[in-house]
Enzyme design. Structure first.
Site, PDB file in Angstrom:
ATOM      1  N   ASP A  55       0.841  -1.200   0.000  1.00 42.29           N
ATOM      2  CA  ASP A  55       0.000   0.000   0.000  1.00 42.29           C
ATOM      3  C   ASP A  55       0.878   1.252   0.000  1.00 42.29           C
ATOM      4  O   ASP A  55       0.363   2.370  -0.083  1.00 42.29           O
ATOM      5  CB  ASP A  55      -1.026  -0.013   1.136  1.00 42.29           C
ATOM      6  CG  ASP A  55      -0.408  -0.088   2.512  1.00 42.29           C
ATOM      7  OD1 ASP A  55       0.834  -0.199   2.609  1.00 42.29           O
ATOM      8  OD2 ASP A  55      -1.161  -0.034   3.511  1.00 42.29           O
ATOM      9  N   SER A  56       2.211   1.071   0.030  1.00 47.02           N
ATOM     10  CA  SER A  56       3.126   2.195  -0.213  1.00 47.02           C
ATOM     11  C   SER A  56       2.826   2.799  -1.580  1.00 47.02           C
ATOM     12  O   SER A  56       3.256   3.916  -1.866  1.00 47.02           O
ATOM     13  CB  SER A  56       4.582   1.731  -0.143  1.00 47.02           C
ATOM     14  OG  SER A  56       4.805   0.626  -0.999  1.00 47.02           O
ATOM     15  N   ASP A  94      -1.046  -5.978  -0.001  1.00 43.83           N
ATOM     16  CA  ASP A  94      -1.454  -5.411   1.289  1.00 43.83           C
ATOM     17  C   ASP A  94      -2.962  -5.259   1.390  1.00 43.83           C
ATOM     18  O   ASP A  94      -3.607  -4.764   0.449  1.00 43.83           O
ATOM     19  CB  ASP A  94      -0.844  -4.010   1.447  1.00 43.83           C
ATOM     20  CG  ASP A  94       0.467  -4.030   2.189  1.00 43.83           C
ATOM     21  OD1 ASP A  94       0.657  -4.915   3.056  1.00 43.83           O
ATOM     22  OD2 ASP A  94       1.317  -3.168   1.906  1.00 43.83           O
ATOM     23  N   LYS A 122      -1.011  -9.379   3.139  1.00 47.09           N
ATOM     24  CA  LYS A 122      -0.278  -8.878   4.312  1.00 47.09           C
ATOM     25  C   LYS A 122      -1.170  -7.865   5.017  1.00 47.09           C
ATOM     26  O   LYS A 122      -1.911  -7.127   4.356  1.00 47.09           O
ATOM     27  CB  LYS A 122       1.037  -8.223   3.870  1.00 47.09           C
ATOM     28  CG  LYS A 122       1.819  -7.559   5.010  1.00 47.09           C
ATOM     29  CD  LYS A 122       3.229  -7.193   4.600  1.00 47.09           C
ATOM     30  CE  LYS A 122       3.387  -5.875   3.903  1.00 47.09           C
ATOM     31  NZ  LYS A 122       2.879  -4.695   4.644  1.00 47.09           N
ATOM     32  N   GLU A 124      -1.208  -5.244   8.820  1.00 49.25           N
ATOM     33  CA  GLU A 124      -0.405  -4.705   9.914  1.00 49.25           C
ATOM     34  C   GLU A 124      -1.049  -5.024  11.260  1.00 49.25           C
ATOM     35  O   GLU A 124      -2.240  -4.778  11.448  1.00 49.25           O
ATOM     36  CB  GLU A 124      -0.272  -3.188   9.741  1.00 49.25           C
ATOM     37  CG  GLU A 124       0.436  -2.811   8.454  1.00 49.25           C
ATOM     38  CD  GLU A 124       0.560  -1.301   8.241  1.00 49.25           C
ATOM     39  OE1 GLU A 124       0.215  -0.523   9.168  1.00 49.25           O
ATOM     40  OE2 GLU A 124       0.993  -0.899   7.149  1.00 49.25           O
ATOM     41  N   GLU A 191       9.279  -3.709  10.356  1.00 53.69           N
ATOM     42  CA  GLU A 191       9.610  -2.372   9.843  1.00 53.69           C
ATOM     43  C   GLU A 191      10.097  -1.475  10.981  1.00 53.69           C
ATOM     44  O   GLU A 191       9.426  -1.336  12.016  1.00 53.69           O
ATOM     45  CB  GLU A 191       8.378  -1.751   9.168  1.00 53.69           C
ATOM     46  CG  GLU A 191       8.689  -0.382   8.579  1.00 53.69           C
ATOM     47  CD  GLU A 191       7.759   0.047   7.458  1.00 53.69           C
ATOM     48  OE1 GLU A 191       6.764  -0.643   7.177  1.00 53.69           O
ATOM     49  OE2 GLU A 191       8.045   1.102   6.844  1.00 53.69           O
TER      50      GLU A 191
HETATM   51  O1  KIV Z   1       3.514  -1.068   1.596  1.00 43.75           O
HETATM   52  C1  KIV Z   1       4.665  -1.465   1.547  1.00 43.75           C
HETATM   53  O2  KIV Z   1       5.389  -1.215   0.573  1.00 43.75           O
HETATM   54  C2  KIV Z   1       5.168  -2.247   2.655  1.00 43.75           C
HETATM   55  C3  KIV Z   1       6.628  -2.474   2.712  1.00 43.75           C
HETATM   56  C4  KIV Z   1       7.276  -1.242   3.215  1.00 43.75           C
HETATM   57  C5  KIV Z   1       6.972  -3.640   3.544  1.00 43.75           C
HETATM   58  O3  KIV Z   1       4.430  -2.637   3.503  1.00 43.75           O
END
Ligand code: KIV
Length: 267
Positions: A55-56, A94, A122, A124, A191
């Site tokens: 989600d970056s 994510d 993934k 958090e 992280e």
């Molecule tokens: O969203 C993302 O790119 C991430 C990485 C920083 C692990 O979660």
């Protein structure tokens, strides 16, 4: 002659189990973010075994100030594009902010990402999202954890802070990591965890830890690809050493092309 690219040498599809075996063999796991078709195809051709539609993308692709504005529609759009590359790498995605508040939402939204082409999801959190993690694993959806600094909590925490300095924080990280592993997570991203605590978590777990800004002793390392390639030059995290000045090379190439186009014709 250039050596053959690794994906041509070994075409075994990467699964969560293969990443766990890499840890068992002491083999480091490189991981990168991928957000679209050409990027996923190029990264996969280098042999990177683990790709994440992170989600970056909210920041480095969509121009949002942080990841909390990323929607399920954003994620599905980019997962579909990345999945069209049919990577050999495991392709995870994510679950975005507030898309896994309860078990029903986690299942519905993880299924949407898997239908779009993700092979794992993934999210958090640790013990606070354990019912969601258990439900995903029972539903057959491979799950990757994410502990330490949690970007989706940036507004709550008022910034991006290193985790694990205080003893209580370290104990909480250990308990969260163990709980995620017991619930069936196949890997955990760490992280901005202090390097000694990241090393301790790595020793304590049978599943791989994938570090980002958490020191050298994790089982793998993940980077936001534009940080590594210097294609998002307006912000580079302190722990990243870019391998390419991509933005500068693009500017030079484009300026050269414009200059040639606009040069007065030779009489
Ligand atoms: O969203 C993302 O790119 C991430 C990485 C920083 C692990 O979660």
């Amino acid at each position: 002659m250039l050596p053959p690219i690794r994906s041509q040498m070994n075409s075994t599809k990467i699964t969560p189990e293969i990443l766990i075996q890499m840890k068992a063999r002491g083999e480091k796991i490189p991981a990168l973010t991928a957000y679209d078709y050409p990027q996923t195809k190029l990264l996969d051709e280098t042999g990177v075994p683990f790709l994440l539609v992170g989600d970056s993308l909210g920041m480095v692709v969509l121009g949002y100030p942080d990841t909390t504005l990323v929607t399920m529609a954003d994620m599905e759009h980019h997962v579909r594009a990345a999945a069209r590359a049919q990577p050999r790498a495991l392709l995870a995605a994510d679950l975005p902010f507030q898309s896994y508040e309860n078990v029903a939402d986690a299942l519905t939204n993880a299924r949407r990402l898997m239908t779009a082409g993700a092979e794992a999801v993934k999210a958090e959190g640790g013990r606070n999202i354990l019912p969601q993690v258990r439900a995903l694993v029972v539903a057959g959806i491979p799950f990757c954890g994410h502990l330490g600094m949690l970007p989706q909590s940036v507004r709550l925490e008022g910034g991006y802070h290193i985790k694990g300095r205080a003893e209580a924080e370290k104990q909480a990280l250990l308990a969260d990591a163990q709980a995620l592993a017991e619930a069936g997570a196949f890997a955990i991203v760490l992280e901005l965890v202090t390097p000694p605590v990241a090393a301790e978590l790595t020793r304590a777990l049978l599943i791989p830890t994938i570090g980002i800004g958490s020191g050298p002793d994790c089982d793998g390392q993940i980077l936001v690809t534009p940080d590594l390639l210097g294609t998002f030059p307006w912000f580079t995290p302190r722990f990243v050493k870019p391998r390419l000045n991509g933005a500068e090379q693009m500017r030079t190439a484009i300026a050269g092309w414009m200059a040639a186009l606009q040069a007065p014709p030779v009489p």
